[in-house]
Scaffold this motif. Structure first.
Motif: not given
Ligand SMILES: Nc1nc2c(ncn2[C@@H]2O[C@H](COP(=O)(O)OP(=O)(O)OP(=O)(O)O)[C@@H](O)[C@H]2O)c(=O)[nH]1
Ligand SMILES: Nc1ncnc2c1ncn2[C@@H]1O[C@H](COP(=O)(O)OP(=O)(O)OP(=O)(O)O)[C@@H](O)[C@H]1O
Length: 735
Positions: A119, A449, A451, A455, A459, A472, A476-477, A532, A534, A551, A554-555
């Motif tokens: 990623q 990351r 966006k 993307s 959105k 977002d 951060l994740r 954001e 997660q 993902h 989902y996308k």
């Protein structure tokens, strides 16, 4: 606002060579838009002095008369490219807020998630490194034997064929990519292949009689990634140099540069020396005198098969492009599937790298070709990168397509995002969170990351939002050890920042329908920029990457995929993730990569997870075949074990030229399979086969044709025109 710097030049050469991690190399935020040009001065000033001359030097050398112009275009994709320093920034869209922490030496442990490798995210953990109890060798043995067992058990199944292909990337799991033996083959390559090779150290000598530009290209690659110091890879460079010597791209640059850039892209995401070597040679079958046999003898079946696989993919892609096939949703989906199923997943990876570099250098082509490539890329290659989980490539491909297909929107949004993007804020938020988590003794893996431009654009369109309503853009994740830690970490986050009301989602207590679990919250970071966050466990994360809640699905939204397609995509993704993560491992980072590694068995669902599905190795999946009839191409789906006759029958049902029984009315209408006449219509169709149905000669053209022959004879000349094929009797044009 902090301005991103050029990724590949951000680390000094020595560290790049010794630490082949994307995150270390990609110490930047890459926005593929105006930000690039704004950052170019910073970028060049941050480049080390030993690196700067490479770009300048190359440009200088490329104009040297030493580089001969070839008589043919040399580029099967008809693409031109040129050396532009700022394009190199697009080599990754990942960014590392605190790259130095990742490199800080053995005292700071680093967990490099395989997923984040692909990623392009950065994951640096400080306080106690997370560990998974995993007996490395035991795990690998289990993994390998279980896979071997499964694919051998059902040799006839198409899916098994795919598994076998995919497995190609896994069998050398433990081979240290940078350990090179005197024969130039990676450890782990089977000895029988080694015996067949004709590699000699002399051949791989860097001081071979290269043109200066070629020397600089090799040196430049070596500075960017240490795999280019591997003698096997140098040997491949040597062959590529010989094969493409004198060939130029549309931009006027040496063709070899494209091969090197493709290989560098592969190296950066962690591909091993076999894949990087195949990346260097990826165009040799189509665009040079090199044969499969030569590549096989010199580099072994591993590289030769990959190069051949890429060649086949290129041919399909060309066919699809010429026929505009990809614009039809169903067919595009079949093409994706076909790509993944017919080739070793790593060949797809190489094709993607090839396309990414071509897209980066699209400007050298006429506008109409730019559009055609951008369109095909957005329909075929970006979704493929998404499916394979290579998010950084997907983003770059999408951004580049966006730039070429919607230049006005691209420009407009770029300008606006330049103002809203705040890298410094995210960097300091990350640091703050790391410290707080360490104080609470919570083990973590934290990545960040921004966006991507495209993307964000999608959105906004999809949800009818303006940019301020996208929360977002900065994210951060946080990956922690267990569910309890998720909530502990959430409290830490809530203590540090104020939450944006209504944005908290507890998908742990209330999983999404697809099984996705995670805590989400949006906080106001420093200043007025939302951030954001997660929070999830490793297990939840793997679930969000592989399988049901993946993902890519989902996308892609609500697309209905057959279980075969789903399994195939997940396999390919898993194989590539596994491979790249393994190869990206640097032994100086103890424990790195062990935290969020793809599981030894596929897929990665917990025991008893209702969303889990297992690969059914005995399953016979469908076969996708390209059918060309009357110059029209379609991608057809057939059940496993279908034959050419089945295809003829299907074509017959829809064609007036065929009898009601599905047989050709005219005997001369024989199909051609992969450019060869078919004598036995009971032969089985394979994934990716190209079947041409020779068009009937329309009466009109037949009579015109006869008249022309008549005229020629009357003039006393034989029918030699290339537009008038030789005929045998009164039957069709081709056998
Ligand atoms: N892999 C995976 N990720 C998901 C899924 N659902 C949500 N996410 C991730 O979680 C993020 C936020 O999702 P939600 O909290 O549901 O947000 P939302 O309802 O889309 O609202 P906005 O964030 O305002 O767009 C997404 O941007 C994804 O990154 C899923 O099903 N699978
Ligand atoms: N908060 C986050 N922190 C780190 N990575 C994230 C975060 N949110 C998404 N990602 C990852 O970033 C990559 C790009 O995701 P992208 O921004 O395009 O979509 P998304 O945010 O996941 O979905 P959507 O656009 O529907 O909100 C994906 O790999 C995704 O998993």
């Amino acid at each position: 606002m902090a301005v991103p710097t050029i990724a590949l030049y951000a680390s000094p050469p020595s560290s790049v060579c010794s630490t082949p991690y994307p995150c270390q190399i990609n110490a930047h935020a890459n926005y593929d838009f105006e930000l690039n040009s704004r950052s170019s001065s910073t970028a060049s000033s941050s480049a080390s002095s030993s690196q700067k001359p490479i770009v300048g030097g190359l440009s200088r050398l490329f104009s040297s008369p030493a580089v001969k112009h070839a008589s043919f275009s040399g580029d099967r994709e008809e693409l031109g490219w040129h050396d532009r320093g700022d394009e190199l920034k697009e080599l990754s869209s990942s960014f590392c807020y605190t790259p130095s922490k990742c490199l800080a030496g053995s005292s700071i442990k680093r967990d490099q998630s395989p997923v984040s490798v692909l990623q392009g995210q950065v994951s640096c953990s400080s306080s106690p490194p997370m560990r998974i109890a995993r007996e490395r060798s035991g795990c690998d043995v289990g993994f390998q034997s279980s896979i071997h067992g499964s694919f051998r058990s059902g040799a006839n199944g198409l899916f098994n064929g795919f598994v076998r292909n995919a497995l190609g990337s896994c069998v050398d799991y433990d081979s240290p990519s940078f350990e090179v033996h005197s024969n130039g083959i990676d450890e782990g390559t089977s000895s029988d292949v080694v015996d067949e090779l004709t590699f000699s150290m002399e051949d791989s000598c860097v001081d071979a009689n290269y043109e200066p530009y070629a020397k600089e290209l090799l040196l430049g690659a070596q500075l960017r990634h240490k795999i280019f110091c591997d003698t096997f890879v140098i040997k491949a460079f040597h062959e590529a140099e010989k094969a493409h010597r004198g060939q130029m791209r549309a931009s006027g640059d040496p063709y070899l540069q494209h091969c090197v850039e493709t290989a560098v892209l592969l190296a950066i995401i962690g591909a091993n020396s076999t894949v990087v070597a195949a990346g260097l040679l990826h165009d040799t079958l189509d665009d040079s005198f090199l044969s499969y046999d030569h590549i096989f003898k010199t580099f072994g079946a591993g590289v030769a098969d990959l190069v051949e696989g890429v060649s086949k993919l290129s041919q399909l892609s060309k066919l699809a492009r010429e026929n505009n096939t990809a614009s039809k949703t169903v067919e595009a989906d079949r093409l994706h599937t076909m790509f993944l199923a017919m080739a070793d997943a790593r060949a797809v990876l190489i094709k993607l790298a090839d396309r990414l570099h071509n897209m980066m250098t699209l400007d050298a082509l006429p506008l109409v070709k730019q559009q055609r490539f951008a369109k095909e890329t957005s329909e075929i290659f970006a979704p493929l990168a998404n499916r394979l989980g290579i998010s950084s490539w997907k983003e770059q491909l999408e951004n580049l397509c966006f730039k070429h297909l919607n230049p006005d929107q691209h420009k407009d949004l770029s300008a606006r995002l330049v103002d809203s993007f705040d890298e410094a804020m995210v960097a300091s938020a990350k640091e703050k969170l790391e410290k707080a988590l360490t104080d609470e003794a919570i083990s973590y893996d934290l990545s960040g990351r921004h966006k991507s431009l495209y993307s964000t654009y999608c959105k906004m369109l999809k949800k009818k939002l303006n940019m301020d309503q996208i929360h977002d853009i900065h994210g951060l994740r946080l990956i922690v050890e267990n569910t309890e830690d998720c909530y502990r970490a959430l409290r830490v986050v809530q203590r540090l920042w104020s939450e944006v009301p209504g944005k908290f989602k507890d998908y742990i207590n209330n999983p999404k329908f697809n099984g996705y679990r995670s805590l989400h919250t949006v906080v106001m970071g420093e200043g007025t920029v939302p951030l954001e966050v997660q929070i999830r466990t490793r297990e939840m994360h793997l679930q969000a990457e592989f399988g049901f809640a993946a993902h890519w699905r989902y996308k892609e939204g609500d697309s209905k995929h057959s279980s075969f397609v789903l399994q195939m995509v997940e396999w390919a993704r898993w194989v590539i993730t596994w491979q790249c993560e393994t190869m990206s491992k640097d032994h100086s980072f103890i424990g790195c990569g062990d935290s969020i590694k793809p599981p030894c068995t596929f897929p990665s669902h917990s025991d008893g997870c209702p969303y889990s599905y297992k690969p059914h190795c005995g399953q016979d999946g469908p076969v996708f075949v390209i059918m060309i009839e009357s110059d029209k191409m379609s991608v057809q789906e057939f059940p496993a074990n279908s034959t050419v006759m089945d295809l003829l029958e299907r074509a017959g049902r829809t064609s007036s030229r065929w009898s009601p029984y599905g047989f050709p009315v005219k005997e001369e209408l024989r199909p051609r399979l992969n450019h060869r006449p078919v004598y036995d219509v009971t032969c089985k169709l394979k994934m990716g086969d190209v079947v041409e149905l020779t068009p009937a000669i329309p009466d009109k053209s037949l009579s015109e044709y006869r008249e022309e022959i008549q005229r020629m004879y009357e003039r006393g000349s034989a029918p030699v025109s290339s537009t008038v094929p030789a005929v045998s009797g009164t039957v069709g044009w081709r056998s």
